[in-house]
Design an enzyme around this catalytic site. Structure first.
Site, PDB file in Angstrom:
ATOM      1  N   ARG A 112      11.890  -5.148   4.824  1.00 13.86           N
ATOM      2  CA  ARG A 112      11.580  -3.738   4.530  1.00 13.86           C
ATOM      3  C   ARG A 112      12.486  -2.779   5.311  1.00 13.86           C
ATOM      4  NH1 ARG A 112       5.646  -1.741   5.426  1.00 13.86           N
ATOM      5  NH2 ARG A 112       5.917  -2.897   7.357  1.00 13.86           N
ATOM      6  N   ARG A 142      -0.467  -8.682  13.476  1.00 10.05           N
ATOM      7  CA  ARG A 142      -0.998  -7.719  12.489  1.00 10.05           C
ATOM      8  C   ARG A 142      -1.815  -8.439  11.413  1.00 10.05           C
ATOM      9  NH1 ARG A 142       4.476  -4.923  11.125  1.00 10.05           N
ATOM     10  NH2 ARG A 142       3.359  -4.071   9.333  1.00 10.05           N
ATOM     11  N   LYS A 192       0.839  -1.212   0.000  1.00  7.81           N
ATOM     12  CA  LYS A 192       0.000   0.000   0.000  1.00  7.81           C
ATOM     13  C   LYS A 192       0.873   1.261   0.000  1.00  7.81           C
ATOM     14  CE  LYS A 192      -1.959  -1.144   3.935  1.00  7.81           C
ATOM     15  NZ  LYS A 192      -1.259  -2.411   4.262  1.00  7.81           N
ATOM     16  N   ARG A 207      -9.899   0.526   8.519  1.00  7.64           N
ATOM     17  CA  ARG A 207      -9.437  -0.824   8.830  1.00  7.64           C
ATOM     18  C   ARG A 207     -10.492  -1.627   9.573  1.00  7.64           C
ATOM     19  NH1 ARG A 207      -3.556   0.273   8.839  1.00  7.64           N
ATOM     20  NH2 ARG A 207      -2.463  -1.637   9.353  1.00  7.64           N
ATOM     21  N   ARG A 230      11.196  -0.570  10.966  1.00  6.94           N
ATOM     22  CA  ARG A 230      10.132  -0.354  11.948  1.00  6.94           C
ATOM     23  C   ARG A 230      10.207  -1.353  13.091  1.00  6.94           C
ATOM     24  NH1 ARG A 230       4.756   0.229   8.355  1.00  6.94           N
ATOM     25  NH2 ARG A 230       3.951  -1.019  10.078  1.00  6.94           N
TER      26      ARG A 230
HETATM   27  P1  AP5 Z   1       4.858  -1.602   1.848  1.00  2.00           P
HETATM   28  O1  AP5 Z   1       4.451  -0.813   0.664  1.00  2.00           O
HETATM   29  O2  AP5 Z   1       5.667  -0.934   2.896  1.00  2.00           O
HETATM   30  O3  AP5 Z   1       3.597  -2.360   2.480  1.00  2.00           O
HETATM   31  P2  AP5 Z   1       2.288  -1.792   3.193  1.00  2.00           P
HETATM   32  O4  AP5 Z   1       1.105  -2.452   2.585  1.00  2.00           O
HETATM   33  O5  AP5 Z   1       2.315  -0.297   3.214  1.00  2.00           O
HETATM   34  O6  AP5 Z   1       2.529  -2.434   4.618  1.00  2.00           O
HETATM   35  P3  AP5 Z   1       2.512  -1.854   6.101  1.00  2.00           P
HETATM   36  O7  AP5 Z   1       3.268  -2.869   6.935  1.00  2.00           O
HETATM   37  O8  AP5 Z   1       3.003  -0.445   6.174  1.00  2.00           O
HETATM   38  O9  AP5 Z   1       1.043  -1.950   6.428  1.00  2.00           O
HETATM   39  P4  AP5 Z   1       0.387  -2.052   7.781  1.00  2.00           P
HETATM   40  O10 AP5 Z   1      -0.990  -1.995   7.335  1.00  2.00           O
HETATM   41  O11 AP5 Z   1       0.764  -3.205   8.637  1.00  2.00           O
HETATM   42  O12 AP5 Z   1       1.055  -0.838   8.598  1.00  2.00           O
HETATM   43  P5  AP5 Z   1       0.521   0.597   8.984  1.00  2.00           P
HETATM   44  O13 AP5 Z   1       1.685   1.492   9.012  1.00  2.00           O
HETATM   45  O14 AP5 Z   1      -0.665   0.978   8.193  1.00  2.00           O
HETATM   46  O15 AP5 Z   1       5.657  -2.896   1.295  1.00  2.00           O
HETATM   47  C1  AP5 Z   1       6.258  -3.819   2.191  1.00  2.00           C
HETATM   48  C2  AP5 Z   1       7.618  -4.260   1.626  1.00  2.00           C
HETATM   49  O16 AP5 Z   1       7.400  -5.044   0.452  1.00  2.00           O
HETATM   50  C3  AP5 Z   1       8.541  -3.088   1.220  1.00  2.00           C
HETATM   51  O17 AP5 Z   1       9.860  -3.424   1.542  1.00  2.00           O
HETATM   52  C4  AP5 Z   1       8.346  -3.004  -0.317  1.00  2.00           C
HETATM   53  O18 AP5 Z   1       9.524  -2.510  -0.950  1.00  2.00           O
HETATM   54  C5  AP5 Z   1       8.052  -4.456  -0.681  1.00  2.00           C
HETATM   55  N1  AP5 Z   1       7.098  -4.572  -1.788  1.00  2.00           N
HETATM   56  C6  AP5 Z   1       5.976  -3.801  -2.013  1.00  2.00           C
HETATM   57  N2  AP5 Z   1       5.331  -4.227  -3.123  1.00  2.00           N
HETATM   58  C7  AP5 Z   1       6.040  -5.312  -3.575  1.00  2.00           C
HETATM   59  C8  AP5 Z   1       5.851  -6.190  -4.695  1.00  2.00           C
HETATM   60  N3  AP5 Z   1       4.826  -6.042  -5.548  1.00  2.00           N
HETATM   61  N4  AP5 Z   1       6.764  -7.182  -4.874  1.00  2.00           N
HETATM   62  C9  AP5 Z   1       7.811  -7.346  -4.000  1.00  2.00           C
HETATM   63  N5  AP5 Z   1       8.040  -6.540  -2.943  1.00  2.00           N
HETATM   64  C10 AP5 Z   1       7.150  -5.537  -2.728  1.00  2.00           C
HETATM   65  O19 AP5 Z   1      -0.009   0.334  10.473  1.00  2.00           O
HETATM   66  C11 AP5 Z   1       0.891   0.083  11.551  1.00  2.00           C
HETATM   67  C12 AP5 Z   1       0.096   0.002  12.853  1.00  2.00           C
HETATM   68  O20 AP5 Z   1      -0.560   1.269  13.114  1.00  2.00           O
HETATM   69  C13 AP5 Z   1      -1.036  -1.028  12.893  1.00  2.00           C
HETATM   70  O21 AP5 Z   1      -0.555  -2.313  13.243  1.00  2.00           O
HETATM   71  C14 AP5 Z   1      -1.962  -0.420  13.954  1.00  2.00           C
HETATM   72  O22 AP5 Z   1      -1.481  -0.658  15.249  1.00  2.00           O
HETATM   73  C15 AP5 Z   1      -1.860   1.082  13.676  1.00  2.00           C
HETATM   74  N6  AP5 Z   1      -2.879   1.573  12.720  1.00  2.00           N
HETATM   75  C16 AP5 Z   1      -2.626   2.176  11.516  1.00  2.00           C
HETATM   76  N7  AP5 Z   1      -3.777   2.510  10.910  1.00  2.00           N
HETATM   77  C17 AP5 Z   1      -4.783   2.122  11.738  1.00  2.00           C
HETATM   78  C18 AP5 Z   1      -6.197   2.174  11.636  1.00  2.00           C
HETATM   79  N8  AP5 Z   1      -6.819   2.709  10.552  1.00  2.00           N
HETATM   80  N9  AP5 Z   1      -6.928   1.661  12.666  1.00  2.00           N
HETATM   81  C19 AP5 Z   1      -6.329   1.136  13.754  1.00  2.00           C
HETATM   82  N10 AP5 Z   1      -4.977   1.035  13.915  1.00  2.00           N
HETATM   83  C20 AP5 Z   1      -4.213   1.526  12.902  1.00  2.00           C
END
Ligand code: AP5
Length: 218
Positions: A127, A172, A13, A88, A161
């Site tokens: 990552r 997660r 994402k 979410r 992270r």
């Molecule tokens: P990346 O693009 O970083 O993945 P992402 O989908 O953004 O993953 P996140 O881990 O950031 O998502 P998340 O939902 O767990 O975390 P968030 O910060 O929202 O890609 C990952 C890796 O793969 C990278 O190294 C990239 O280079 C590689 N890659 C990408 N595409 C690829 C491909 N096609 N092929 C190969 N490699 C690829 O949330 C963190 C925490 O915050 C949550 O756990 C929760 O506690 C809290 N939180 C955030 N939002 C909310 C909400 N709305 N409600 C409640 N709690 C929340």
């Protein structure tokens, strides 16, 4: 244009949002980034959510709804935005509908990035991101063009992270399965849900998303 990018942790994402920001000049609204910034700054919000995030659980709905609500009313969000990591839960999706309705804004698309669960742990554990601008990289799949130098801002500082460890990733993924997947039928019923194959290489996923956006823009 107003978009939601959906998908499990590590689906890509953030990576795809960064491409869309560069190409369409949209604002990326990542609730994860906003919450991490609050934790880093040690604000009362950050102190409240730090342990929850470290466990890989979801932060309570009212907290994230409030931060998104405040953010989409800022002037820089008027030209369009990409929601990355929000909503979410179904209550978050309902709250978003209400906020958008009050601001007379409609959603153009909700794009789900589908990925096999087995690939996610590898993606997350490999990552790293630029400490300065947040650009996301991977040890094997997405390295900076010049080793040790961020493609976007030229910084030499990179970070990993604290929640990108095997135990927290499990929690997660569990939260995604139980709390987030119920929003897929919610958006399907509204006929705005589209899916892309997130197992494809990054550029191919970008092309799939652009094809959807070109259709949406008409
Ligand atoms: P990346 O693009 O970083 O993945 P992402 O989908 O953004 O993953 P996140 O881990 O950031 O998502 P998340 O939902 O767990 O975390 P968030 O910060 O929202 O890609 C990952 C890796 O793969 C990278 O190294 C990239 O280079 C590689 N890659 C990408 N595409 C690829 C491909 N096609 N092929 C190969 N490699 C690829 O949330 C963190 C925490 O915050 C949550 O756990 C929760 O506690 C809290 N939180 C955030 N939002 C909310 C909400 N709305 N409600 C409640 N709690 C929340």
């Amino acid at each position: 244009m107003r978009l939601i990018l959906l998908g499990p942790p590590g689906a890509g994402k953030g990576t795809q949002a960064q491409h869309l920001v560069a190409k369409y000049g949209l604002l990326q609204l990542s609730t994860g980034d906003m919450l991490r910034a609050a934790v880093k700054a040690g604000t009362p919000l950050g102190q409240q959510v730090q342990d929850i995030m470290a466990r890989g659980a979801l932060v309570p709905d009212d907290i994230v709804v409030e931060i998104v609500g405040q953010r989409i009313e800022q002037p820089d969000a008027r030209k369009g935005f990409i929601l990355d990591g929000f909503p979410r839960t179904v209550p978050q999706a309902e709250a978003l509908d209400q906020m958008l309705g009050e601001n007379k804004i409609t959603l153009d698309a909700v794009i789900e990035i589908t990925v096999d669960e087995t690939a996610l742990v590898d993606r997350i554990s490999g990552r790293f991101s630029c400490k300065s601008c947040g650009a996301s990289y991977h040890d094997r799949h997405n390295q900076p063009k010049q080793e040790g130098v961020c493609d976007v801002c030229g910084s030499h500082d990179f970070v990993r992270r604290p929640d990108d460890n095997a135990e927290t990733v499990k929690a997660r993924l569990d939260a995604y399965r139980k709390q987030t997947t119920p929003i897929l039928p919610y958006y399907k019923a509204k006929r705005v849900l589209r899916s892309v194959d997130g197992m494809a290489p990054i550029d191919t996923v970008t092309q799939q998303i652009e094809t959807i956006l070109n259709k949406v823009k008409g």
